[in-house]
Design a protein around this motif. Structure first.
Motif, PDB file in Angstrom:
ATOM      1  N   ASP A  50       0.795  -1.233   0.000  1.00  0.00           N
ATOM      2  CA  ASP A  50       0.000   0.000   0.000  1.00  0.00           C
ATOM      3  C   ASP A  50       0.829   1.285   0.000  1.00  0.00           C
ATOM      4  OD1 ASP A  50      -2.309   1.540  -0.018  1.00  0.00           O
ATOM      5  OD2 ASP A  50      -2.432   1.586   2.170  1.00  0.00           O
ATOM      6  N   THR A  51       1.796   1.385   0.919  1.00  0.00           N
ATOM      7  CA  THR A  51       2.568   2.626   1.014  1.00  0.00           C
ATOM      8  C   THR A  51       3.869   2.371   1.784  1.00  0.00           C
ATOM      9  OG1 THR A  51       2.451   4.964   1.609  1.00  0.00           O
ATOM     10  CG2 THR A  51       1.502   3.374   3.172  1.00  0.00           C
ATOM     11  N   ILE A  52       4.671   3.399   1.950  1.00  0.00           N
ATOM     12  CA  ILE A  52       5.908   3.303   2.745  1.00  0.00           C
ATOM     13  C   ILE A  52       5.659   3.988   4.081  1.00  0.00           C
ATOM     14  CG2 ILE A  52       8.365   3.890   2.872  1.00  0.00           C
ATOM     15  CD1 ILE A  52       8.462   3.956  -0.145  1.00  0.00           C
ATOM     16  N   GLN A  53       5.493   3.188   5.114  1.00  0.00           N
ATOM     17  CA  GLN A  53       5.265   3.732   6.454  1.00  0.00           C
ATOM     18  C   GLN A  53       6.586   4.191   7.081  1.00  0.00           C
ATOM     19  OE1 GLN A  53       2.350   4.200   7.655  1.00  0.00           O
ATOM     20  NE2 GLN A  53       0.970   2.809   6.564  1.00  0.00           N
ATOM     21  N   GLU A  54       6.472   5.010   8.105  1.00  0.00           N
ATOM     22  CA  GLU A  54       7.678   5.506   8.777  1.00  0.00           C
ATOM     23  C   GLU A  54       8.461   4.383   9.428  1.00  0.00           C
ATOM     24  OE1 GLU A  54      10.363   8.153   9.167  1.00  0.00           O
ATOM     25  OE2 GLU A  54       8.419   8.752   8.364  1.00  0.00           O
ATOM     26  N   ASP A  55       7.755   3.385   9.979  1.00  0.00           N
ATOM     27  CA  ASP A  55       8.483   2.278  10.605  1.00  0.00           C
ATOM     28  C   ASP A  55       9.221   1.436   9.569  1.00  0.00           C
ATOM     29  OD1 ASP A  55       6.239   1.218   9.449  1.00  0.00           O
ATOM     30  OD2 ASP A  55       5.802  -0.188  11.058  1.00  0.00           O
ATOM     31  N   SER A  56       8.753   1.449   8.322  1.00  0.00           N
ATOM     32  CA  SER A  56       9.462   0.738   7.259  1.00  0.00           C
ATOM     33  C   SER A  56      10.833   1.364   7.021  1.00  0.00           C
ATOM     34  CB  SER A  56       8.650   0.773   5.958  1.00  0.00           C
ATOM     35  OG  SER A  56       7.392   0.165   6.130  1.00  0.00           O
ATOM     36  N   LEU A  57      10.903   2.668   7.127  1.00  0.00           N
ATOM     37  CA  LEU A  57      12.188   3.350   6.987  1.00  0.00           C
ATOM     38  C   LEU A  57      13.061   3.103   8.218  1.00  0.00           C
ATOM     39  CD1 LEU A  57      11.120   6.799   5.467  1.00  0.00           C
ATOM     40  CD2 LEU A  57      11.974   4.773   4.273  1.00  0.00           C
ATOM     41  N   GLN A  58      12.427   2.969   9.391  1.00  0.00           N
ATOM     42  CA  GLN A  58      13.200   2.730  10.611  1.00  0.00           C
ATOM     43  C   GLN A  58      13.898   1.366  10.574  1.00  0.00           C
ATOM     44  OE1 GLN A  58      13.861   4.867  13.037  1.00  0.00           O
ATOM     45  NE2 GLN A  58      12.702   6.418  11.923  1.00  0.00           N
ATOM     46  N   HIS A  59      13.342   0.423   9.807  1.00  0.00           N
ATOM     47  CA  HIS A  59      13.984  -0.890   9.673  1.00  0.00           C
ATOM     48  C   HIS A  59      15.341  -0.782   8.995  1.00  0.00           C
ATOM     49  CE1 HIS A  59       9.715  -2.797   9.813  1.00  0.00           C
ATOM     50  NE2 HIS A  59      10.215  -2.604  11.012  1.00  0.00           N
ATOM     51  N   ILE A  88       6.036  -1.431  -4.043  1.00  0.00           N
ATOM     52  CA  ILE A  88       4.793  -1.147  -3.303  1.00  0.00           C
ATOM     53  C   ILE A  88       3.654  -1.920  -3.961  1.00  0.00           C
ATOM     54  CG2 ILE A  88       3.335   0.657  -2.347  1.00  0.00           C
ATOM     55  CD1 ILE A  88       6.291   0.884  -1.615  1.00  0.00           C
ATOM     56  N   ARG A  89       3.228  -2.971  -3.294  1.00  0.00           N
ATOM     57  CA  ARG A  89       2.119  -3.775  -3.812  1.00  0.00           C
ATOM     58  C   ARG A  89       0.768  -3.160  -3.431  1.00  0.00           C
ATOM     59  NH1 ARG A  89       1.495  -8.306  -1.385  1.00  0.00           N
ATOM     60  NH2 ARG A  89       2.731  -7.840   0.456  1.00  0.00           N
ATOM     61  N   ASP A  90      -0.254  -3.500  -4.202  1.00  0.00           N
ATOM     62  CA  ASP A  90      -1.630  -3.076  -3.916  1.00  0.00           C
ATOM     63  C   ASP A  90      -1.731  -1.560  -3.747  1.00  0.00           C
ATOM     64  OD1 ASP A  90      -1.662  -5.815  -3.726  1.00  0.00           O
ATOM     65  OD2 ASP A  90      -2.160  -5.894  -1.594  1.00  0.00           O
ATOM     66  N   PHE A  91      -1.000  -0.818  -4.569  1.00  0.00           N
ATOM     67  CA  PHE A  91      -1.003   0.638  -4.459  1.00  0.00           C
ATOM     68  C   PHE A  91      -2.390   1.179  -4.808  1.00  0.00           C
ATOM     69  CE2 PHE A  91       0.032   4.955  -6.050  1.00  0.00           C
ATOM     70  CZ  PHE A  91       0.582   5.453  -4.883  1.00  0.00           C
ATOM     71  N   LYS A  92      -2.919   2.046  -3.959  1.00  0.00           N
ATOM     72  CA  LYS A  92      -4.319   2.443  -4.065  1.00  0.00           C
ATOM     73  C   LYS A  92      -4.533   3.847  -4.627  1.00  0.00           C
ATOM     74  CE  LYS A  92      -6.022  -0.496  -0.290  1.00  0.00           C
ATOM     75  NZ  LYS A  92      -4.768  -1.252  -0.097  1.00  0.00           N
ATOM     76  N   ALA A  93      -3.498   4.517  -5.057  1.00  0.00           N
ATOM     77  CA  ALA A  93      -3.683   5.892  -5.553  1.00  0.00           C
ATOM     78  C   ALA A  93      -3.025   6.076  -6.928  1.00  0.00           C
ATOM     79  CB  ALA A  93      -3.126   6.884  -4.550  1.00  0.00           C
ATOM     80  N   PRO A  94      -3.433   5.278  -7.930  1.00  0.00           N
ATOM     81  CA  PRO A  94      -2.822   5.412  -9.262  1.00  0.00           C
ATOM     82  C   PRO A  94      -3.181   6.739  -9.933  1.00  0.00           C
ATOM     83  CG  PRO A  94      -4.672   3.886  -9.340  1.00  0.00           C
ATOM     84  CD  PRO A  94      -4.453   4.206  -7.894  1.00  0.00           C
ATOM     85  N   GLU A  95      -4.249   7.392  -9.468  1.00  0.00           N
ATOM     86  CA  GLU A  95      -4.617   8.675 -10.067  1.00  0.00           C
ATOM     87  C   GLU A  95      -3.631   9.775  -9.644  1.00  0.00           C
ATOM     88  OE1 GLU A  95      -6.647   8.061  -6.152  1.00  0.00           O
ATOM     89  OE2 GLU A  95      -6.473   6.912  -8.029  1.00  0.00           O
ATOM     90  N   ASP A  96      -2.951   9.596  -8.505  1.00  0.00           N
ATOM     91  CA  ASP A  96      -1.936  10.560  -8.071  1.00  0.00           C
ATOM     92  C   ASP A  96      -0.548  10.199  -8.585  1.00  0.00           C
ATOM     93  OD1 ASP A  96      -3.882  11.946  -6.601  1.00  0.00           O
ATOM     94  OD2 ASP A  96      -3.590  10.631  -4.854  1.00  0.00           O
ATOM     95  N   PHE A  97      -0.240   8.895  -8.543  1.00  0.00           N
ATOM     96  CA  PHE A  97       1.059   8.417  -9.015  1.00  0.00           C
ATOM     97  C   PHE A  97       0.819   7.171  -9.873  1.00  0.00           C
ATOM     98  CE2 PHE A  97       1.611  10.294  -4.795  1.00  0.00           C
ATOM     99  CZ  PHE A  97       2.567  11.279  -5.061  1.00  0.00           C
ATOM    100  N   PRO A  98       1.119   7.207 -11.164  1.00  0.00           N
ATOM    101  CA  PRO A  98       0.840   6.075 -12.040  1.00  0.00           C
ATOM    102  C   PRO A  98       1.661   4.847 -11.660  1.00  0.00           C
ATOM    103  CG  PRO A  98       2.167   7.717 -13.170  1.00  0.00           C
ATOM    104  CD  PRO A  98       1.748   8.328 -11.884  1.00  0.00           C
ATOM    105  N   TYR A  99       1.118   3.678 -12.010  1.00  0.00           N
ATOM    106  CA  TYR A  99       1.821   2.433 -11.739  1.00  0.00           C
ATOM    107  C   TYR A  99       3.162   2.408 -12.477  1.00  0.00           C
ATOM    108  CZ  TYR A  99      -2.651   0.622  -9.985  1.00  0.00           C
ATOM    109  OH  TYR A  99      -3.814   0.425  -9.283  1.00  0.00           O
ATOM    110  N   GLY A 100       4.080   1.598 -11.942  1.00  0.00           N
ATOM    111  CA  GLY A 100       5.364   1.417 -12.603  1.00  0.00           C
ATOM    112  C   GLY A 100       6.473   2.244 -11.991  1.00  0.00           C
ATOM    113  N   LYS A 101       7.576   2.345 -12.744  1.00  0.00           N
ATOM    114  CA  LYS A 101       8.772   3.016 -12.242  1.00  0.00           C
ATOM    115  C   LYS A 101       8.609   4.531 -12.198  1.00  0.00           C
ATOM    116  CE  LYS A 101      13.762   3.315 -13.031  1.00  0.00           C
ATOM    117  NZ  LYS A 101      14.907   2.838 -13.865  1.00  0.00           N
ATOM    118  N   GLU A 102       7.981   5.082 -13.205  1.00  0.00           N
ATOM    119  CA  GLU A 102       7.850   6.543 -13.273  1.00  0.00           C
ATOM    120  C   GLU A 102       7.046   7.079 -12.096  1.00  0.00           C
ATOM    121  OE1 GLU A 102       6.072   9.996 -16.269  1.00  0.00           O
ATOM    122  OE2 GLU A 102       6.277   7.925 -16.972  1.00  0.00           O
ATOM    123  N   GLY A 103       5.893   6.462 -11.843  1.00  0.00           N
ATOM    124  CA  GLY A 103       5.081   6.883 -10.702  1.00  0.00           C
ATOM    125  C   GLY A 103       5.788   6.577  -9.391  1.00  0.00           C
TER     126      GLY A 103
END
Length: 396
Positions: A50-59, A88-103
């Protein structure tokens, strides 16, 4: 096995660490797996939902600490790690950031950017992540489909995946594994071969084999040992090559001469080891130097045994073996003296004809001695030059 754009063949190993940071493993286990896989990989794919959480960065905090240490003490090797890929799997905001590398790049820039009002700890983590990895990428993937999400209905068939998910995964695989994009694993500034990778796995696994997460200093010391192991191997190889060339002759050499060669090539080997970059604890370097000296001394014993096997027996062989000693000259002198004495005796006995024949024989013997003494240095130089040319040809 994939042939790279440069013509080199790469052995690509895809290692799955499924279960990292799930409910079935402890935090210690997850962090250990995550850290170990990042260190041994040229590309670490950080799989998130879904997204990159802050705790994911803390890892990534262990890498931040190690990266800070490595950049200070081993800065000649560049960045400590190569490539970090956020998937990022199951990304839920393709209208803000398109799927793939560019988004994914756009999304990652937003997540990793620093703000003036951000806590200092969060700001430092973001800055250090950028400095620790040579390259950071991000791919946004859609949901694979409900048939995949339901374990009871999914049997692993590709046809059950959503077409858009299959296409985005294909693009990601191409972007990571295309031949001209592939890069070898780099450790301490050098590309790693498959044979060396085995040693690296052992060294890193030993570092993480404990009840607690290793300190950044321990990881740096593991890298120092790897550097020293490689330097020891090169130094020992140089010593053996030098000794092989110097002892390649068929004749046994005096032990003092063998020891002089040992010291000469041993110093060359130690100079090679001394050029190894000095990182990590000094104790690591001292232990590896001690082991190198033990290995070289063990090799000397082998050369001593081989040298003793060249000992020759028999009168004729002994005379040949002593050709560079005074014994041959003494032998020739004795033969000449005997010939002169025989000439005198035959002439006294009245056998003049025999005496006339003996005089040329005696004089010829003395002449042979003179030729030997005069020509010996030049003959030896010719043989040494011939051996040197032969060695150089074999080296080419």
């Amino acid at each position: 096995m994939i042939e790279g754009g440069s013509g080199d063949t790469y052995a690509v190993v895809l290692m799955d660490t499924q279960g990292t940071f799930d409910n079935a493993s402890t935090y210690m286990q997850c962090t250990t797996i995550f850290a170990l896989s990042t260190i041994v990989s040229s590309v670490q794919i950080y799989n998130l939902v879904d997204t990159i959480q802050e705790d994911s960065l803390q890892h990534l905090s262990l890498f931040v600490e190690y990266g800070r240490l490595a950049l200070r003490e081993a800065q000649q090797f560049g960045t400590p790690f190569q490539s970090l890929v956020f998937c990022i799997r199951d990304f839920k905001a393709p209208e803000d950031f398109p799927y793939g590398k560019e988004g994914g790049v756009q999304f990652l820039d937003q997540v990793l950017k620093t703000e003036p009002d951000q806590p200092e700890e969060l700001k430092t983590v973001r800055e250090q992540i950028h400095s620790c990895f040579e390259e950071i990428q991000c791919f946004l993937l859609p949901h694979p489909g409900h048939r995949v999400a339901e374990r009871g209905s999914f049997r692993g068939h590709v046809k059950d995946l959503r077409p858009i998910f299959r296409e985005e995964v294909r693009k990601m695989v191409v972007a990571l594994l295309e031949p001209h994009i592939l890069k070898p694993k780099i450790v301490n500034g050098k590309a790693v071969t498959c044979r060396k990778m085995i040693q690296f796995f052992k060294e890193y696994a030993a570092t993480f084999d404990g009840g607690t997460l290793p300190e950044a200093r321990s990881i740096l010391n593991a890298n120092a040992r790897l550097l020293c192991i490689e330097a020891c191997h090169e130094a020992k190889l140089t010593y053996c090559r030098g000794m092989d060339r110097s002892t390649s002759g068929p004749r046994m050499m005096p032990e003092k001469q063998l020891l002089r060669l040992h010291i000469k090539h041993g110093i060359t080997a130690l100079n090679i080891f001394d050029k190894c970059p000095k990182i990590g604890a000094s104790e690591v370097r001292s232990k590896m130097l001690e082991k190198l000296q033990e290995d070289i001394n063990a090799e000397l014993e082998k050369y001593k045994r081989v040298n003793l096997e060249k000992r020759v027996t028999g009168c004729a062989s002994a005379m040949t073996a002593c050709g560079d000693s005074p014994l041959l000259g003494v032998g020739l002198g004795a033969a000449a003296s005997g010939a002169v004495a025989a000439t005198v005796m035959t002439m006294q006995a009245g056998l003049v004809s025999a005496g006339i024949v003996s005089i040329p024989i005696a004089l010829g013997t003395l002449f042979a001695i003179w030729i030997y003494v005069y020509a010996k240095p030049y003959v030896e130089q010719c043989f040494e030059k011939g051996e040197k040319d032969d060695i150089e040809l074999r080296a080419l």
